[in-house]
Design an enzyme around this catalytic site. Structure first.
Site, PDB file in Angstrom:
ATOM      1  N   ARG A  62       9.522 -33.167  10.352  1.00  8.94           N
ATOM      2  CA  ARG A  62       8.471 -33.027  11.353  1.00  8.94           C
ATOM      3  C   ARG A  62       7.578 -31.820  11.105  1.00  8.94           C
ATOM      4  O   ARG A  62       6.449 -31.767  11.571  1.00  8.94           O
ATOM      5  CB  ARG A  62       9.078 -32.960  12.755  1.00  8.94           C
ATOM      6  CG  ARG A  62       9.924 -31.732  13.000  1.00  8.94           C
ATOM      7  CD  ARG A  62      10.658 -31.808  14.344  1.00  8.94           C
ATOM      8  NE  ARG A  62      11.617 -30.742  14.478  1.00  8.94           N
ATOM      9  CZ  ARG A  62      11.421 -29.646  15.202  1.00  8.94           C
ATOM     10  NH1 ARG A  62      10.315 -29.480  15.869  1.00  8.94           N
ATOM     11  NH2 ARG A  62      12.353 -28.719  15.261  1.00  8.94           N
TER      12      ARG A  62
ATOM     13  N   CYS B 163       2.910  -3.136   4.130  1.00  7.68           N
ATOM     14  CA  CYS B 163       2.033  -2.015   4.470  1.00  7.68           C
ATOM     15  C   CYS B 163       2.684  -1.301   5.646  1.00  7.68           C
ATOM     16  O   CYS B 163       3.849  -1.577   5.961  1.00  7.68           O
ATOM     17  CB  CYS B 163       0.594  -2.455   4.756  1.00  7.68           C
ATOM     18  SG  CYS B 163       0.325  -3.425   6.260  1.00  7.68           S
TER      19      CYS B 163
ATOM     20  N   ILE C  54       0.789  -5.844   9.207  1.00  4.05           N
ATOM     21  CA  ILE C  54      -0.292  -6.667   9.755  1.00  4.05           C
ATOM     22  C   ILE C  54      -1.465  -6.778   8.790  1.00  4.05           C
ATOM     23  O   ILE C  54      -1.883  -7.883   8.426  1.00  4.05           O
ATOM     24  CB  ILE C  54      -0.755  -6.120  11.123  1.00  4.05           C
ATOM     25  CG1 ILE C  54       0.388  -6.189  12.132  1.00  4.05           C
ATOM     26  CG2 ILE C  54      -1.971  -6.895  11.626  1.00  4.05           C
ATOM     27  CD1 ILE C  54       0.128  -5.414  13.416  1.00  4.05           C
ATOM     28  N   GLY C  55      -2.011  -5.649   8.376  1.00  7.47           N
ATOM     29  CA  GLY C  55      -3.200  -5.671   7.526  1.00  7.47           C
ATOM     30  C   GLY C  55      -3.002  -6.409   6.223  1.00  7.47           C
ATOM     31  O   GLY C  55      -3.826  -7.243   5.824  1.00  7.47           O
TER      32      GLY C  55
ATOM     33  N   HIS D 113      10.509 -23.676   9.006  1.00  5.71           N
ATOM     34  CA  HIS D 113       9.523 -24.447   9.765  1.00  5.71           C
ATOM     35  C   HIS D 113       8.101 -24.342   9.236  1.00  5.71           C
ATOM     36  O   HIS D 113       7.306 -25.257   9.450  1.00  5.71           O
ATOM     37  CB  HIS D 113       9.520 -24.004  11.231  1.00  5.71           C
ATOM     38  CG  HIS D 113      10.786 -24.322  11.941  1.00  5.71           C
ATOM     39  ND1 HIS D 113      10.969 -24.016  13.266  1.00  5.71           N
ATOM     40  CD2 HIS D 113      11.940 -24.916  11.527  1.00  5.71           C
ATOM     41  CE1 HIS D 113      12.178 -24.398  13.645  1.00  5.71           C
ATOM     42  NE2 HIS D 113      12.787 -24.941  12.605  1.00  5.71           N
TER      43      HIS D 113
ATOM     44  N   ASP E  82       0.864  -1.176   0.000  1.00 11.24           N
ATOM     45  CA  ASP E  82       0.000   0.000   0.000  1.00 11.24           C
ATOM     46  C   ASP E  82       0.899   1.223   0.000  1.00 11.24           C
ATOM     47  O   ASP E  82       2.124   1.122  -0.146  1.00 11.24           O
ATOM     48  CB  ASP E  82      -0.988  -0.035   1.172  1.00 11.24           C
ATOM     49  CG  ASP E  82      -0.355   0.200   2.529  1.00 11.24           C
ATOM     50  OD1 ASP E  82       0.889   0.348   2.622  1.00 11.24           O
ATOM     51  OD2 ASP E  82      -1.100   0.240   3.518  1.00 11.24           O
TER      52      ASP E  82
ATOM     53  N   ARG F   8       2.660 -30.446   9.949  1.00 13.09           N
ATOM     54  CA  ARG F   8       2.072 -29.234  10.527  1.00 13.09           C
ATOM     55  C   ARG F   8       1.666 -28.261   9.436  1.00 13.09           C
ATOM     56  O   ARG F   8       0.590 -27.653   9.501  1.00 13.09           O
ATOM     57  CB  ARG F   8       3.067 -28.584  11.472  1.00 13.09           C
ATOM     58  CG  ARG F   8       3.397 -29.468  12.675  1.00 13.09           C
ATOM     59  CD  ARG F   8       4.544 -28.926  13.484  1.00 13.09           C
ATOM     60  NE  ARG F   8       4.902 -29.877  14.531  1.00 13.09           N
ATOM     61  CZ  ARG F   8       6.059 -29.894  15.118  1.00 13.09           C
ATOM     62  NH1 ARG F   8       6.999 -29.018  14.785  1.00 13.09           N
ATOM     63  NH2 ARG F   8       6.318 -30.777  16.061  1.00 13.09           N
TER      64      ARG F   8
END
Length: 146
Positions: free
Chosen positions: A135, A68, A72-73, A101, A12, A139
């Site tokens: 391993r 951004c 987060i967004g 991982h 953004d 997951r």
């Protein structure tokens, strides 16, 4: 690391400056698919997270970077797509572990949070780290069932 990689990059307005700097810094190693935005004019991070999600889902790219203000967004928006495993990273250790991982295929950065050298270190770790499998594979596979 392979000689050249192709990555998508999206941001953004708050991530625009960092996006342009990263594109320039890694131009010798990365062929960029630039999904925008193209200026500092205010736009919604959700639109560009969606563009990244679509690019990964459609197979146009295998991996990408989203930016951004906080990271987060745009990471939330990209993670709406089942094919995306976006990881918000604030240092190179997180970026390395996200690949090792979690088989993260999208690196999320906060343009207003992270310093330039730390961002470069995160991208380096993201580019140079392979998924460990073993391993961790079960997951990661389970994420598709969430």
């Amino acid at each position: 690391m392979p000689d050249r990689q192709t990555l998508a990059i999206a941001c953004d307005h708050a991530g625009f400056a960092l996006k342009e700097t990263l594109k320039s810094h890694f131009a010798d190693r990365i062929d960029w698919v630039d999904l925008g935005t193209d200026s500092t004019e205010s736009v919604s991070y959700a639109d560009f997270g969606k563009k990244m999600g679509q690019a990964i889902t459609d197979g146009r790219v295998q991996r990408g970077i989203v930016i951004c203000g906080s990271g987060i967004g745009i990471s939330i928006a990209a993670n709406r797509f089942p094919a995306v495993r976006a990881a918000l990273c604030t240092d190179a250790t997180m970026a390395r572990l996200a690949r090792q991982h979690n088989d993260a295929n999208v690196l999320a950065l906060g343009g207003r949070i992270i310093g330039l050298q730390v961002a470069i270190d995160c991208v380096d770790a993201f580019l140079n780290t392979a998924f460990e499998g073993g391993r961790h594979a079960a997951r990661v596979d389970a994420l598709g069932q969430c």
